[in-house]
Design an enzyme around this catalytic site. Sequence first.
Site, PDB file in Angstrom:
ATOM      1  N   HIS A 253       7.443  -1.947  41.508  1.00  0.00           N
ATOM      2  CA  HIS A 253       8.616  -2.445  40.768  1.00  0.00           C
ATOM      3  C   HIS A 253       8.517  -1.931  39.338  1.00  0.00           C
ATOM      4  O   HIS A 253       7.621  -2.329  38.595  1.00  0.00           O
ATOM      5  CB  HIS A 253       8.616  -3.983  40.791  1.00  0.00           C
ATOM      6  CG  HIS A 253       9.672  -4.596  39.918  1.00  0.00           C
ATOM      7  ND1 HIS A 253       9.474  -5.729  39.167  1.00  0.00           N
ATOM      8  CD2 HIS A 253      10.958  -4.229  39.677  1.00  0.00           C
ATOM      9  CE1 HIS A 253      10.576  -6.040  38.507  1.00  0.00           C
ATOM     10  NE2 HIS A 253      11.492  -5.142  38.796  1.00  0.00           N
TER      11      HIS A 253
ATOM     12  N   HIS B 264      17.450  -8.986  45.064  1.00  0.00           N
ATOM     13  CA  HIS B 264      16.323  -8.050  45.210  1.00  0.00           C
ATOM     14  C   HIS B 264      14.994  -8.768  45.030  1.00  0.00           C
ATOM     15  O   HIS B 264      13.936  -8.163  45.116  1.00  0.00           O
ATOM     16  CB  HIS B 264      16.432  -6.926  44.167  1.00  0.00           C
ATOM     17  CG  HIS B 264      16.033  -7.385  42.796  1.00  0.00           C
ATOM     18  ND1 HIS B 264      16.775  -8.279  42.061  1.00  0.00           N
ATOM     19  CD2 HIS B 264      14.943  -7.111  42.034  1.00  0.00           C
ATOM     20  CE1 HIS B 264      16.163  -8.519  40.907  1.00  0.00           C
ATOM     21  NE2 HIS B 264      15.056  -7.826  40.862  1.00  0.00           N
TER      22      HIS B 264
ATOM     23  N   HIS C 144       6.893  -6.128  35.976  1.00  0.00           N
ATOM     24  CA  HIS C 144       6.734  -4.896  36.743  1.00  0.00           C
ATOM     25  C   HIS C 144       5.339  -4.896  37.381  1.00  0.00           C
ATOM     26  O   HIS C 144       4.393  -5.412  36.795  1.00  0.00           O
ATOM     27  CB  HIS C 144       6.936  -3.680  35.832  1.00  0.00           C
ATOM     28  CG  HIS C 144       8.320  -3.653  35.257  1.00  0.00           C
ATOM     29  ND1 HIS C 144       8.570  -3.632  33.912  1.00  0.00           N
ATOM     30  CD2 HIS C 144       9.528  -3.699  35.868  1.00  0.00           C
ATOM     31  CE1 HIS C 144       9.883  -3.660  33.712  1.00  0.00           C
ATOM     32  NE2 HIS C 144      10.488  -3.709  34.889  1.00  0.00           N
TER      33      HIS C 144
ATOM     34  N   ALA D 243       2.605  -3.134  40.758  1.00  0.00           N
ATOM     35  CA  ALA D 243       2.334  -2.337  41.967  1.00  0.00           C
ATOM     36  C   ALA D 243       1.521  -3.248  42.877  1.00  0.00           C
ATOM     37  O   ALA D 243       0.542  -3.861  42.416  1.00  0.00           O
ATOM     38  CB  ALA D 243       1.550  -1.082  41.613  1.00  0.00           C
TER      39      ALA D 243
END
Length: 372
Positions: free
Chosen positions: A165, A288, A134, A136
């Site tokens: 994410h 994605h 994950h 930014a």
Amino acid sequence: MFSGNSVLNTQDKIHFYHSASTWMEGRAVEQLKQTAALPGVTAAAGMPDLHPGLSAPVGAAVQTEKIIYPELVGGDAGCGMAFFRTTVPAGKFKAARLERRLLSGGIPVPEADFPAEWPDWLRRELGTLGHGNHFAELQELAGIRLPDRARELGLNRRNLWLLVHSGSRGHGPALLERTPKGGLDPESEAGKRYLERHNRLLAWAKRSRRLAAEGFLSLAGAEGECVSDNCHNSVAPDPFAAGRWIHRKGAASTESGLPFVIAGSRGTPSYLVEPCGEQADNLWSCAHGAGRKWNRSGARSRLENRYDAEALRRTKLGGIVVCRDRALLFEEAPEAYKNVDTVVADLEAAGIVRVIAAFTPVLTYKSPAGRE
Ligand SMILES: Nc1nc2c(ncn2[C@@H]2O[C@H](COP(=O)(O)O)[C@@H](O)[C@H]2O)c(=O)[nH]1
Ligand SMILES: [Mn+2]
């Protein structure tokens, strides 16, 4: 060779979307075949980012009839990519200042309205990014493929863009743990309970991405506006076939027809794309991301001899990587991912998306374990 809008068709029920140029692990293909053989599965689509997951592969969509499989959604229901236009000026961006702020306190969580119908414990971790892959990431517009669409969407090089994410944090695994294993009848009590909680987590994760973006941008004295938010781990009724369900595990939804981001890595471009053409074979779904080429331990063992950790804090495209977790620097290195250019080229050649524009990373933030 492409036939229609599919690349390979190894099994009637599965459409694969990768060409020979895209790295594909046999184990991922095998996992998708096993998934397609589960009771009630009517069709499956393997995207070019397909790679092995815990039991089912990542980068796939699976259609079922009268049954849902929570394990195909996995433990991060609601995970998605949100893309924001920001007021951070590209020319005057002070990377060092933002880097210092992120390293000292992480992303602050802004005060926000909390839906009255949600239980209080859902306040936990809301607006936090999470660990692992994950992130930014501030990006700059690097190239436009569809000038008319770019103009309509207000894409510009003056300001930076933010890609966030993140998913459902600790709430996703907790939901999966509490759910009976195997397939569920969506009309049963257990099925309805799962779907209700899953749907709430999708809304939670979307809200969380917006809050994380707001908190991140506040550290740069800036604001943002969401231009795209696409969830890639979910199960939802097939809008075109009553009684059928589409599971997406690491697959964006193309149902809305709206633009979405296919992320590359911290050292390669990410692409803003939009769906086009017939979407039935690909189950209204798309890649994605680039998808993993190497698993985490594989990335560490291959790269620890090649780079020292400090070298990984700057990318070949000139981006800055803000990450206090040494292992993560190696596990998430660009080399650990497939080539996003061939992934996107496969999808374009299959006629299911067109590229609007490419964005390159300027500053990528990944939070360490135990924080955020
Ligand atoms: N732009 C960036 N993209 C990245 C980064 N790290 C990973 N990625 C891409 O995102 C997806 C996420 O996959 P998921 O299965 O965890 O949802 C992955 O496939 C990569 O292509 C990054 O730092 N920046
Ligand atoms: Mn994800």
